[in-house]
Design a protein around this motif. Structure first.
Motif, PDB file in Angstrom:
ATOM      1  N   GLY A 264       1.211  -1.447  -0.130  1.00 23.78           N
ATOM      2  CA  GLY A 264       0.332  -0.134  -0.334  1.00 23.78           C
ATOM      3  C   GLY A 264       0.470   1.261  -0.456  1.00 23.78           C
ATOM      4  N   THR A 265       1.810   1.519  -0.084  1.00 25.15           N
ATOM      5  CA  THR A 265       3.764   2.315   0.072  1.00 25.15           C
ATOM      6  C   THR A 265       3.184   2.498  -1.518  1.00 25.15           C
ATOM      7  OG1 THR A 265       5.114   0.721   0.558  1.00 25.15           O
ATOM      8  CG2 THR A 265       4.307   1.832   2.190  1.00 25.15           C
ATOM      9  N   LYS A 266       3.735   3.931  -1.493  1.00 31.55           N
ATOM     10  CA  LYS A 266       4.448   4.508  -3.424  1.00 31.55           C
ATOM     11  C   LYS A 266       5.547   3.971  -3.473  1.00 31.55           C
ATOM     12  CE  LYS A 266       1.023   7.357  -4.249  1.00 31.55           C
ATOM     13  NZ  LYS A 266      -0.705   6.489  -5.185  1.00 31.55           N
ATOM     14  N   ALA A 267       6.399   2.741  -4.319  1.00 36.01           N
ATOM     15  CA  ALA A 267       7.228   2.931  -4.844  1.00 36.01           C
ATOM     16  C   ALA A 267       8.683   4.521  -4.664  1.00 36.01           C
ATOM     17  CB  ALA A 267       7.297   1.889  -5.652  1.00 36.01           C
ATOM     18  N   ALA A 268       7.895   5.428  -5.842  1.00 32.82           N
ATOM     19  CA  ALA A 268       8.485   6.705  -6.088  1.00 32.82           C
ATOM     20  C   ALA A 268       8.202   7.719  -4.783  1.00 32.82           C
ATOM     21  CB  ALA A 268       8.668   6.915  -7.407  1.00 32.82           C
ATOM     22  N   HIS A 269       8.622   8.607  -3.883  1.00 32.24           N
ATOM     23  CA  HIS A 269       8.482   9.414  -3.070  1.00 32.24           C
ATOM     24  C   HIS A 269       7.527  10.281  -4.045  1.00 32.24           C
ATOM     25  CE1 HIS A 269       7.716  13.077  -0.823  1.00 32.24           C
ATOM     26  NE2 HIS A 269       8.048  11.893   0.206  1.00 32.24           N
ATOM     27  N   PRO A 270       6.091  10.348  -3.514  1.00 30.45           N
ATOM     28  CA  PRO A 270       4.928  11.401  -5.069  1.00 30.45           C
ATOM     29  C   PRO A 270       5.887  12.669  -4.587  1.00 30.45           C
ATOM     30  CG  PRO A 270       4.137  10.715  -2.299  1.00 30.45           C
ATOM     31  CD  PRO A 270       5.234  10.212  -2.531  1.00 30.45           C
ATOM     32  N   ASN A 271       6.821  12.745  -4.278  1.00 31.57           N
ATOM     33  CA  ASN A 271       7.471  14.334  -4.985  1.00 31.57           C
ATOM     34  C   ASN A 271       8.817  13.872  -5.442  1.00 31.57           C
ATOM     35  OD1 ASN A 271       7.291  16.975  -5.472  1.00 31.57           O
ATOM     36  ND2 ASN A 271       9.063  17.473  -3.766  1.00 31.57           N
ATOM     37  N   SER A 272       9.082  12.552  -6.288  1.00 32.76           N
ATOM     38  CA  SER A 272      10.560  11.867  -6.075  1.00 32.76           C
ATOM     39  C   SER A 272      10.578  13.446  -8.185  1.00 32.76           C
ATOM     40  CB  SER A 272      10.450  11.018  -6.908  1.00 32.76           C
ATOM     41  OG  SER A 272       9.319  10.513  -7.397  1.00 32.76           O
ATOM     42  N   ARG A 273      11.722  13.184  -8.079  1.00 30.30           N
ATOM     43  CA  ARG A 273      11.687  14.215  -8.856  1.00 30.30           C
ATOM     44  C   ARG A 273      12.760  14.203 -10.784  1.00 30.30           C
ATOM     45  NH1 ARG A 273       8.524  19.880  -8.950  1.00 30.30           N
ATOM     46  NH2 ARG A 273       7.077  19.678  -7.740  1.00 30.30           N
ATOM     47  N   PHE A 274      12.788  15.032 -11.504  1.00 31.82           N
ATOM     48  CA  PHE A 274      13.945  14.304 -12.658  1.00 31.82           C
ATOM     49  C   PHE A 274      14.861  16.003 -12.734  1.00 31.82           C
ATOM     50  CE2 PHE A 274       9.876  14.641 -14.334  1.00 31.82           C
ATOM     51  CZ  PHE A 274       9.551  15.711 -15.554  1.00 31.82           C
ATOM     52  N   THR A 275      15.715  16.221 -13.202  1.00 29.67           N
ATOM     53  CA  THR A 275      16.052  17.132 -13.342  1.00 29.67           C
ATOM     54  C   THR A 275      16.778  17.151 -14.926  1.00 29.67           C
ATOM     55  OG1 THR A 275      16.803  16.734 -11.081  1.00 29.67           O
ATOM     56  CG2 THR A 275      17.839  19.138 -12.940  1.00 29.67           C
ATOM     57  N   VAL A 276      16.966  17.920 -15.457  1.00 27.60           N
ATOM     58  CA  VAL A 276      17.313  17.628 -17.187  1.00 27.60           C
ATOM     59  C   VAL A 276      16.732  19.115 -17.802  1.00 27.60           C
ATOM     60  CG1 VAL A 276      14.215  17.487 -17.971  1.00 27.60           C
ATOM     61  CG2 VAL A 276      16.659  16.241 -19.061  1.00 27.60           C
ATOM     62  N   SER A 277      17.927  19.484 -18.564  1.00 25.16           N
ATOM     63  CA  SER A 277      18.647  20.503 -19.839  1.00 25.16           C
ATOM     64  C   SER A 277      17.222  20.838 -20.751  1.00 25.16           C
ATOM     65  CB  SER A 277      19.208  20.315 -20.019  1.00 25.16           C
ATOM     66  OG  SER A 277      19.721  21.368 -21.265  1.00 25.16           O
ATOM     67  N   ILE A 278      17.007  21.613 -20.314  1.00 21.50           N
ATOM     68  CA  ILE A 278      15.166  22.059 -21.687  1.00 21.50           C
ATOM     69  C   ILE A 278      15.765  21.841 -22.867  1.00 21.50           C
ATOM     70  CG2 ILE A 278      15.964  24.605 -21.368  1.00 21.50           C
ATOM     71  CD1 ILE A 278      12.460  25.594 -21.942  1.00 21.50           C
ATOM     72  N   THR A 279      17.339  21.871 -23.470  1.00 24.25           N
ATOM     73  CA  THR A 279      17.708  21.743 -24.453  1.00 24.25           C
ATOM     74  C   THR A 279      17.819  20.756 -24.736  1.00 24.25           C
ATOM     75  OG1 THR A 279      20.421  21.400 -23.503  1.00 24.25           O
ATOM     76  CG2 THR A 279      19.250  23.743 -24.348  1.00 24.25           C
ATOM     77  N   GLN A 280      17.327  19.925 -24.611  1.00 25.53           N
ATOM     78  CA  GLN A 280      17.220  18.226 -24.960  1.00 25.53           C
ATOM     79  C   GLN A 280      15.676  18.191 -25.331  1.00 25.53           C
ATOM     80  OE1 GLN A 280      20.715  16.436 -22.042  1.00 25.53           O
ATOM     81  NE2 GLN A 280      18.165  15.162 -21.813  1.00 25.53           N
ATOM     82  N   SER A 281      14.959  18.935 -24.873  1.00 22.79           N
ATOM     83  CA  SER A 281      13.391  19.015 -25.567  1.00 22.79           C
ATOM     84  C   SER A 281      13.197  19.290 -26.487  1.00 22.79           C
ATOM     85  CB  SER A 281      12.333  19.848 -24.651  1.00 22.79           C
ATOM     86  OG  SER A 281      11.931  20.351 -25.096  1.00 22.79           O
ATOM     87  N   PRO A 282      11.950  17.643 -27.247  1.00 11.28           N
ATOM     88  CA  PRO A 282      12.124  17.723 -28.994  1.00 11.28           C
ATOM     89  C   PRO A 282      11.769  19.510 -28.705  1.00 11.28           C
ATOM     90  CG  PRO A 282      10.777  16.167 -27.750  1.00 11.28           C
ATOM     91  CD  PRO A 282      12.240  16.895 -26.812  1.00 11.28           C
ATOM     92  N   THR A 283      10.385  19.621 -28.276  1.00  9.04           N
ATOM     93  CA  THR A 283       9.520  20.846 -29.055  1.00  9.04           C
ATOM     94  C   THR A 283       9.711  21.995 -27.878  1.00  9.04           C
ATOM     95  OG1 THR A 283       8.249  20.049 -26.714  1.00  9.04           O
ATOM     96  CG2 THR A 283       7.756  19.315 -28.352  1.00  9.04           C
ATOM     97  N   ILE A 284      11.447  22.967 -27.838  1.00  8.97           N
ATOM     98  CA  ILE A 284      12.395  24.244 -27.369  1.00  8.97           C
ATOM     99  C   ILE A 284      11.212  24.784 -28.463  1.00  8.97           C
ATOM    100  CG2 ILE A 284      14.234  23.139 -28.351  1.00  8.97           C
ATOM    101  CD1 ILE A 284      15.124  24.664 -25.474  1.00  8.97           C
ATOM    102  N   SER A 285      10.716  25.934 -27.665  1.00 11.25           N
ATOM    103  CA  SER A 285      10.805  27.107 -28.582  1.00 11.25           C
ATOM    104  C   SER A 285      11.846  27.759 -29.237  1.00 11.25           C
ATOM    105  CB  SER A 285       9.951  28.626 -28.145  1.00 11.25           C
ATOM    106  OG  SER A 285      10.254  29.600 -28.904  1.00 11.25           O
ATOM    107  N   LYS A 286      12.056  28.573 -30.377  1.00 12.07           N
ATOM    108  CA  LYS A 286      12.722  28.665 -31.321  1.00 12.07           C
ATOM    109  C   LYS A 286      13.408  30.415 -30.853  1.00 12.07           C
ATOM    110  CE  LYS A 286      10.407  30.804 -35.648  1.00 12.07           C
ATOM    111  NZ  LYS A 286       8.827  31.267 -33.972  1.00 12.07           N
ATOM    112  N   GLU A 287      12.508  30.416 -29.836  1.00  8.30           N
ATOM    113  CA  GLU A 287      12.777  31.455 -29.244  1.00  8.30           C
ATOM    114  C   GLU A 287      13.152  31.771 -27.857  1.00  8.30           C
ATOM    115  OE1 GLU A 287      12.780  35.136 -30.778  1.00  8.30           O
ATOM    116  OE2 GLU A 287      11.354  33.542 -32.343  1.00  8.30           O
ATOM    117  N   TYR A 288      13.470  30.087 -27.702  1.00  5.25           N
ATOM    118  CA  TYR A 288      14.636  30.809 -26.530  1.00  5.25           C
ATOM    119  C   TYR A 288      15.740  31.097 -26.210  1.00  5.25           C
ATOM    120  CZ  TYR A 288      16.203  27.807 -22.475  1.00  5.25           C
ATOM    121  OH  TYR A 288      17.264  27.930 -20.574  1.00  5.25           O
ATOM    122  N   ASN A 289      16.354  31.282 -27.074  1.00  3.34           N
ATOM    123  CA  ASN A 289      17.025  32.059 -26.316  1.00  3.34           C
ATOM    124  C   ASN A 289      17.381  33.210 -26.704  1.00  3.34           C
ATOM    125  OD1 ASN A 289      19.357  30.306 -24.563  1.00  3.34           O
ATOM    126  ND2 ASN A 289      19.448  29.432 -26.650  1.00  3.34           N
TER     127      ASN A 289
END
Ligand code: GTP
Ligand code: SPV
Ligand code: MN
Length: 588
Positions: A365-390
């Protein structure tokens, strides 16, 4: 001759007494070395700081398990230390700056003994942007150093830029011994200084993020005429190729990252991402409101993220570039050495280690991942990054969205009558609390503009600042309110959410392009059902009505709760806000 920066670093080292001081250059090689140190040398609770994940399926990904008490922001240990309590306001914990410093000086004496002090030079915002800020953070843990390299523009050039000036934002961070009784996140807005001890968790420890870019920056913005907000920035492209830029504020763990990375279900629409958490809003030379994202990465909630709900985030996490991807407090599939969390696609793996490092029992009945478990990842890896990002100037904002997590009362979308009404709607917004902070989950509280935990000064003055900004902006953006979280009689979400949210955004764009009319209610303008594309959705008629219902009785209760909240601020609360409340009451 030592520069002001070198002298400042030296002084902090005299207090904290690290074994070594290491000046980071922000290079890829250095990040790899820091991860190696985290794997082989530094420890938390006897465990290594990092372990390597399956590089075939999760390229350049590493796992981090925090101290078990250090899993979320600790709002009760967060203080904003203006010289006077009134400036901090009832929305902040306050301590006299001298008292706060005396307290932290005691706790910090020798806190880095046996450790390395990393000096992190970084900017928030593009270095060529007139709106960017130059910063230095000191920390004593590789996890924070590597995270900051993902989340900010870190590099040696920043040190050259600072030169001998005193003009940089200062952050002093130590994990101490992770003792909750010695944990504090203290802000000194008058000195552009953040001092944090006892926690390695994102919002408590990555000092460029909430501490500087919201709490301190919001106060700078008040003085200098701009806004620092808990907002995503996206470009919504319609089937004709026209892009409309929108900023949206939702409280912690209420859907910003998912909205920012959305893969729309309606054909021909695209969402381009510029930011998923923080926006700095300035009035441009053309008199419009322009937005930049001071950050360069996503520190996002893992549970619920899947190819079904958020395919663009899964792609981002698997892109594997020269930036590492970190997973914190998720579960780990012990056979495949892969991260896992509730809601991820596929079967539940047979052998899972939970976020605390124990073998997970699916029937526990417990969660395996903490409900506030997180990832940290660069926005530059996003396939949908805006061309105006920079683009150092940012993008011009046509609409602002406020939202909350509300199982009742608040409709799917509602448009404000005008800027002042929109500011009032934002100011009176409520939301159910989430696992992003350590207090109780699911409790309704007022969270104006999703900024209650992040506004670095008196919120009455903050509302006044919003009202003043509206007067200075030529054609201020329209303001909308959304709620994806309304539930039916069985407690299930009525609205399918995620990629289907584009249907709501399409209505919003049609409204700002004046293509359609809307239905007037006491709280604002809601869609005529015929203007909303609901094709292919299976929502029964009763529930559909519920999604747009404005229940007078419930809204009267809402105004009472709002009144109680606003009264805390006494005479400081702008009269325009009270006028809006009276007008709403009358309409109801
Ligand atoms: P912070 O990073 O804490 O500021 O949070 P955030 O606002 O970026 O929240 P995020 O997008 O990570 O969403 C948090 C949780 O809400 C996740 O578990 C999501 O799966 C869930 N969620 C997001 N969007 C929707 C939606 O449209 N509908 C429903 N039902 N759940 C959603
Ligand atoms: C939030 O809690 O709103 C987050 C995570 O975005 S943190 O950076 O830790 O504040
Ligand atoms: Mn956030």
């Amino acid at each position: 001759m030592a520069t002001s920066l070198e002298k400042w670093v030296e002084k902090q080292a005299e207090l904290t007494k690290p074994d070594k001081i290491y000046w980071c250059d922000g290079s890829e090689k250095e990040a790899r070395k820091l991860i190696e140190i985290g794997i082989n040398e530094e420890k938390i609770n006897g465990n290594p700081i990092f372990s390597k994940l399956n590089q075939d399926n999760w390229p350049n990904a590493y796992y981090h398990r925090s101290h078990p008490t250090d899993v979320a922001r600790t709002e009760h240990l967060t203080f904003v230390c203006h010289p006077d309590k009134e400036t901090a306001g009832p929305n902040n914990n306050w301590m006299d700056p001298n008292e706060a410093k005396a307290k932290l000086t005691k706790l910090s004496d020798g806190c880095m003994r046996g450790r390395t002090m990393y000096v992190l030079p970084y900017t928030m915002g593009h270095p060529d942007s007139p709106y960017s800020k130059t910063c230095i953070q000191l920390t004593d843990v590789s996890y924070v150093a590597v995270s900051m390299r993902i989340m900010t523009r870190m590099g040696k050039k920043v040190i050259d830029k600072i030169g001998n000036s005193e003009n940089f934002v200062k952050g002093l961070h130590s994990v101490g011994d992770f003792d909750q009784n010695k944990r504090f996140v203290m802000h000194f807005p008058q000195e552009n200084f953040v001092w944090s001890i006892g926690s390695g968790y994102g919002g408590n420890a990555l000092l460029g993020k909430k501490c500087f870019s919201l709490r301190i920056a919001s106060y700078q913005g008040k003085k200098e005429g701009w806004l620092a907000e808990h907002m995503i920035i996206i470009g919504i492209e319609d089937p004709q190729g026209k892009i409309t830029y929108v900023a949206a504020a939702l409280p912690s763990a209420c859907g910003k990252t998912n909205l920012a990375l959305m893969q729309p279900s309606l054909p021909g629409y695209k969402i381009w991402v510029l930011g998923d958490d923080i926006a700095w809003l300035n009035i441009g030379e053309d008199g419009r409101l322009w937005a930049i994202n001071p950050e360069t990465g996503f520190f996002g909630v893992a549970p619920g993220t899947s190819m079904k709900t958020n395919p663009n985030m899964i792609r981002t996490l698997k892109a594997g570039t020269f930036f590492p991807t970190l997973f914190t407090n998720t579960a780990v599939d012990t056979d495949k050495i892969e991260p896992w969390w509730e809601g991820l696609d596929g079967e539940i793996p047979k052998n899972l280690t939970d976020w605390q490092g124990n073998k997970w029992d699916p029937v526990s009945g417990t969660k395996a991942a903490h409900p506030n478990s997180r990832f940290t990842v660069s926005i530059t890896q996003s396939p949908t990054i805006s061309k105006e990002y920079n683009n150092p100037k940012g993008v011009p904002i046509s609409a602002i969205i406020f939202g909350g997590k509300r199982s009742t009362t608040v409709p799917l979308i509602c448009e404000s009558f005008n800027w002042q009404h929109g500011v009032f709607s934002g100011a009176s917004m409520g939301s159910e609390t989430t696992a992003a902070a350590t207090s109780k989950v699911g409790v309704l509280r007022r969270d104006p503009m999703a900024m209650l935990p992040f506004c670095g000064y008196n919120m009455a003055d903050y509302f006044k600042h919003w009202l003043d900004m509206g007067k200075r902006i030529k054609n201020p953006p329209s303001i909308f309110f959304v709620n994806w979280f309304r539930t039916d009689d069985k407690g299930k979400f009525i609205w399918p959410g995620f990629g289907e949210n584009i249907r709501v955004l399409k209505w919003l764009i049609d409204r700002i392009n004046k293509k359609i009319s809307a239905k007037e209610t006491p709280i604002g303008l809601v869609p005529n059902l015929s203007d909303l594309n609901l094709e292919g959705l299976n929502i029964d008629k009763n529930n559909l009505e519920k999604l747009f219902e404005v229940d007078s009785q419930k809204w009267q209760e809402e105004t009472e709760d709002t009144k109680t909240f606003l009264e805390q601020f006494g005479d400081r609360m702008p009269k325009e806000i009270w006028n809006e409340l009276s007008a709403l009451k009358k309409r109801l």
